[in-house]
Design a protein around this motif. Structure first.
Motif, mmCIF file in Angstrom:
data_model
loop_
_atom_site.group_PDB
_atom_site.id
_atom_site.type_symbol
_atom_site.label_atom_id
_atom_site.label_comp_id
_atom_site.label_asym_id
_atom_site.label_seq_id
_atom_site.Cartn_x
_atom_site.Cartn_y
_atom_site.Cartn_z
ATOM 1 N N GLU A 305 0.550 -1.809 -0.083
ATOM 2 C CA GLU A 305 0.345 0.374 0.435
ATOM 3 C C GLU A 305 1.232 1.314 -0.030
ATOM 4 O OE1 GLU A 305 -3.033 -0.120 3.130
ATOM 5 O OE2 GLU A 305 -2.538 1.725 3.750
ATOM 6 N N ARG A 306 1.650 1.131 1.034
ATOM 7 C CA ARG A 306 2.833 2.459 0.596
ATOM 8 C C ARG A 306 3.862 2.475 -0.416
ATOM 9 N NH1 ARG A 306 3.480 3.290 6.244
ATOM 10 N NH2 ARG A 306 4.628 5.550 6.166
ATOM 11 N N ALA A 307 4.288 1.536 -0.671
ATOM 12 C CA ALA A 307 4.967 1.372 -2.205
ATOM 13 C C ALA A 307 4.535 2.192 -3.370
ATOM 14 C CB ALA A 307 5.681 0.021 -2.411
ATOM 15 N N ARG A 308 3.115 1.679 -3.360
ATOM 16 C CA ARG A 308 2.500 2.587 -4.431
ATOM 17 C C ARG A 308 2.214 4.275 -4.135
ATOM 18 N NH1 ARG A 308 0.072 -1.929 -7.680
ATOM 19 N NH2 ARG A 308 -0.459 -3.551 -5.473
ATOM 20 N N GLU A 309 2.465 4.407 -3.484
ATOM 21 C CA GLU A 309 1.907 5.625 -2.841
ATOM 22 C C GLU A 309 3.757 6.980 -3.353
ATOM 23 O OE1 GLU A 309 1.101 6.561 1.139
ATOM 24 O OE2 GLU A 309 -0.490 5.170 0.747
ATOM 25 N N ILE A 310 4.731 6.182 -3.702
ATOM 26 C CA ILE A 310 6.244 6.461 -3.824
ATOM 27 C C ILE A 310 6.073 7.216 -5.298
ATOM 28 C CG2 ILE A 310 8.543 5.814 -4.907
ATOM 29 C CD1 ILE A 310 8.610 3.527 -3.274
ATOM 30 N N ARG A 311 6.565 8.657 -5.304
ATOM 31 C CA ARG A 311 6.440 9.437 -6.433
ATOM 32 C C ARG A 311 7.444 9.324 -7.187
ATOM 33 N NH1 ARG A 311 3.850 12.655 -2.050
ATOM 34 N NH2 ARG A 311 5.767 13.707 -1.573
ATOM 35 N N ILE A 312 7.426 8.422 -8.438
ATOM 36 C CA ILE A 312 8.646 8.628 -9.486
ATOM 37 C C ILE A 312 8.601 9.209 -10.408
ATOM 38 C CG2 ILE A 312 9.979 6.592 -11.087
ATOM 39 C CD1 ILE A 312 7.987 3.790 -9.971
ATOM 40 N N GLU A 319 9.732 16.921 -4.801
ATOM 41 C CA GLU A 319 8.320 16.716 -4.501
ATOM 42 C C GLU A 319 8.983 14.844 -4.846
ATOM 43 O OE1 GLU A 319 5.091 17.380 -2.854
ATOM 44 O OE2 GLU A 319 6.362 19.031 -2.655
ATOM 45 N N VAL A 320 9.626 14.597 -5.818
ATOM 46 C CA VAL A 320 8.918 13.177 -6.126
ATOM 47 C C VAL A 320 10.227 12.632 -5.107
ATOM 48 C CG1 VAL A 320 10.957 12.296 -7.864
ATOM 49 C CG2 VAL A 320 9.390 13.232 -8.662
ATOM 50 N N THR A 321 9.784 11.486 -5.101
ATOM 51 C CA THR A 321 10.870 10.339 -3.692
ATOM 52 C C THR A 321 11.694 9.309 -3.866
ATOM 53 O OG1 THR A 321 8.420 9.368 -3.338
ATOM 54 C CG2 THR A 321 8.882 11.433 -2.165
ATOM 55 N N MET A 322 11.059 9.141 -5.941
ATOM 56 C CA MET A 322 12.061 8.115 -6.194
ATOM 57 C C MET A 322 12.305 8.817 -7.855
ATOM 58 S SD MET A 322 12.325 3.912 -5.863
ATOM 59 C CE MET A 322 11.953 3.668 -7.869
ATOM 60 N N GLY A 323 13.814 8.202 -8.094
ATOM 61 C CA GLY A 323 14.406 8.514 -9.600
ATOM 62 C C GLY A 323 14.451 6.911 -10.099
ATOM 63 N N PRO A 324 15.005 7.686 -12.003
ATOM 64 C CA PRO A 324 15.405 6.749 -12.219
ATOM 65 C C PRO A 324 16.788 5.812 -11.300
ATOM 66 C CG PRO A 324 16.908 8.350 -13.461
ATOM 67 C CD PRO A 324 15.735 8.913 -12.090
ATOM 68 N N LEU A 325 17.181 4.795 -12.564
ATOM 69 C CA LEU A 325 18.433 4.180 -11.829
ATOM 70 C C LEU A 325 19.664 4.508 -12.497
ATOM 71 C CD1 LEU A 325 17.242 0.438 -12.549
ATOM 72 C CD2 LEU A 325 17.843 1.506 -10.163
ATOM 73 N N ILE A 326 20.825 4.281 -12.181
ATOM 74 C CA ILE A 326 22.073 5.636 -12.748
ATOM 75 C C ILE A 326 22.096 5.098 -13.495
ATOM 76 C CG2 ILE A 326 24.013 3.089 -12.316
ATOM 77 C CD1 ILE A 326 23.928 7.063 -11.700
ATOM 78 N N SER A 327 22.256 3.676 -14.738
ATOM 79 C CA SER A 327 22.149 3.678 -16.340
ATOM 80 C C SER A 327 21.353 2.199 -17.099
ATOM 81 C CB SER A 327 23.872 2.906 -16.248
ATOM 82 O OG SER A 327 23.823 1.896 -15.831
#
Ligand code: NDP
Length: 487
Positions: A305-312, A319-327
């Motif tokens: 439930e909480r992981a679905r709220e992660i703001r990619i 406001e974003v809480t998760m970016g992309p991977l490095i490469s």
């Protein structure tokens, strides 16, 4: 976007370029756009950096520790003053969200500078009483130390290695990962502005071959590497064959154990932070989440439930809480592991794919992913993925979970969530890991020694322990009586 630095390298107090070196494209991981072009160090530049370091080190070591500390303290002030700029460079270079880099990266380097400036004047040898005679020990610097960084926390890597090394009277040549080469140059600028004599902190860019050339060069005395286990084995092997010192901060597959009596909300937060922070690219991540069977479903439900709220999204959006991977390569690696997890029979609870990112289709995106029904022998439970992939494993009792948690070649970190204090300490004492947490996860304050056991590393960063690894002991026996001779 253009983050082109003045030049690729910082040697002997100034920016230096040599376009003969192999081109390094620096990429914004959110879009794939090239934001700078650097060149790897040529053999001539490697030579120049090591010679500059060796030439500067002796005078530096001869200063009183309070004098060295004064310069580190000024560097501390400058790092804090440039916090936001460093965070932006770090987020653009690594793709890690600004909501992390604004609060963690420069801050942890500032704290390292503050810590080592504070303690170095009191870091001394000992006096040993021997009846009529006595001995004393001196903590002497090693000379020129090589720092080699991983790509996930490049500024922190450069700071955590250089602050204790310089405090103890060494010089450093630092090679960042070619995936995130920019912020170490800012640290070099800061040291210069703080009054660090030229040559004491140098940055040279390059791939593994540059790292290797630095380690095998006769002028270097030690290597401190942050990276994967295979690289660590290679580099420590090389250093060992030349009888040089080595500190290895390597990968992990760390267990996070949640007992039935755990504070549930904190355990959920811990599991999320231990798997999705920095898009899962943290060496200590608790990627094997062992959950007591009696609370398994409840915990998984809350985590999902909480992981679905992660703001990619765009890492530069606060406001974003998760970016992309490095490469791209890392994205492919993580996707392969997700496919493998499904093939091996784990249950995909959420994620597993590439999110649709309008306007940023060229980025290296990945969804936060949770697997349940994971068993100990699956490759997703045994190998370091280095992406936002959580594996949940059910367990029934304490002895069983300790044995399963320890059944790995790694030993970097471990966490236990329980309200039963005797149990917490009993379990932690039996876990084979260098960095452990009770009722929290992934915090690494500079006051606490940091490093792994088993294949996860040798030596420690941070705290007083790092100073021991940047110095060697000279023992001096002082006679105050006649020499006894049998001749
Ligand atoms: P790598 O092992 O690929 O590389 C680490 C560094 O070593 C890079 O700068 C790399 O250069 C360099 N290198 C590679 N080969 C050699 C060689 N033969 N001699 C000298 N230097 C060499 O790690 P990543 O950069 O991919 O980082 C991810 C890994 O780092 C993960 O396993 C992670 O767990 C670990 N890590 C460990 C931490 C800890 O403190 N324990 C903290 C953060 C990450 P190049 O960039 O050209 O490959």
């Amino acid at each position: 976007m253009n983050l082109q630095p003045k030049a690729s390298h910082f040697i002997n107090g100034e920016y230096v370029e040599d376009t003969a070196g192999r081109v390094i494209d620096v990429v914004y991981p959110a879009t794939g756009e090239v934001i700078a072009k650097l060149h790897a160090a040529t053999p001539a530049l490697i030579e120049k950096a090591l010679n500059a370091a060796a030439a500067a080190q002796k005078e530096w070591a001869a200063l009183r520790p309070v004098e060295r500390a004064r310069i580190l303290r000024r560097a501390h002030d400058l790092v804090r003053a440039r916090n936001d700029e460093i965070a932006r460079v770090e987020s653009t270079d690594t793709g890690r969200a600004l909501s992390e880099t604004l609060y963690v990266d420069a801050v942890s380097v500032a704290e390292a500078l503050e810590f080592y400036a504070g303690v170095i004047p009191a870091y001394n040898g000992e006096t040993i009483s021997l009846g009529n005679a006595f001995a004393y020990t001196r903590r002497e610097p090693l000379g020129v130390c090589i720092g080699i960084g991983a790509w996930n926390y490049p500024f922190q890597g450069a700071g955590w290695k250089s602050a204790p090394a310089l405090a103890a009277g060494n010089a450093m040549v630092f090679k960042p990962s070619e995936n995130s080469p920019l912020s170490a140059l800012i640290l070099a600028e800061i040291y210069k502005e703080a009054g660090l004599p030229d040559g004491l902190f140098n940055v040279v860019q390059g791939h593994g071959d540059v790292g290797q050339a630095l380690v095998e060069h006769p002028l270097s005395a030690k290597v401190s590497l942050t990276g994967s286990v295979p690289t660590g084995k290679k580099v420590l092997g090389l250093a060992g064959s030349l009888m040089k010192h080595g500190t290895m901060e390597l990968g992990g597959k760390s267990p996070l154990i949640i007992f039935e009596d755990a504070p549930l909300e904190n355990a959920v937060r811990g599991a999320l932070m231990a798997n999705f922070y920095s898009t899962g690219q943290v060496c200590t991540n608790g990627t094997r989440v062992f959950v007591h069977r009696s609370i398994h479903d409840q915990l998984v439900e809350k985590v999902v439930e909480r992981a679905r709220e992660i703001r990619i999204g765009d890492p530069l959006d606060p406001e974003v809480t998760m970016g992309p991977l490095i490469s791209k390569a890392q994205q492919e690696k993580v996707l392969n592991y997700i496919a493998l997890g499904k093939e091996e029979g784990a249950k995909l609870e959420m994620g597993g794919g590439i999110p649709a990112m309008q306007g940023m289709e060229g980025g290296f995106w990945i969804e936060p992913t949770v697997f349940t029904n994971v068993t100990d022998n699956m490759r997703i439970a045994r190998e370091e993925i280095f992406g936002p992939v959580m594996s949940v494993l059910a367990f029934d009792d304490e002895e069983e979970v300790i044995a399963r948690a320890n059944d790995t070649e790694f030993g970097l970190a471990a966490g236990v969530f329980t309200n039963n204090l005797p149990r917490a300490h009993r379990v932690i004492a039996k876990l084979q890991a260098g960095m452990c947490w009770i009722n929290n996860y992934n915090l690494a304050p500079v006051e606490v020694p940091f490093g792994g056991v088993k294949s996860s590393g040798v030596g420690r960063e941070c705290a007083m322990a790092a100073l021991d690894h940047y110095t060697q002991i000279k023992s001096v026996y002082v006679e105050s009586d006649d020499v006894v001779s049998v001749f």
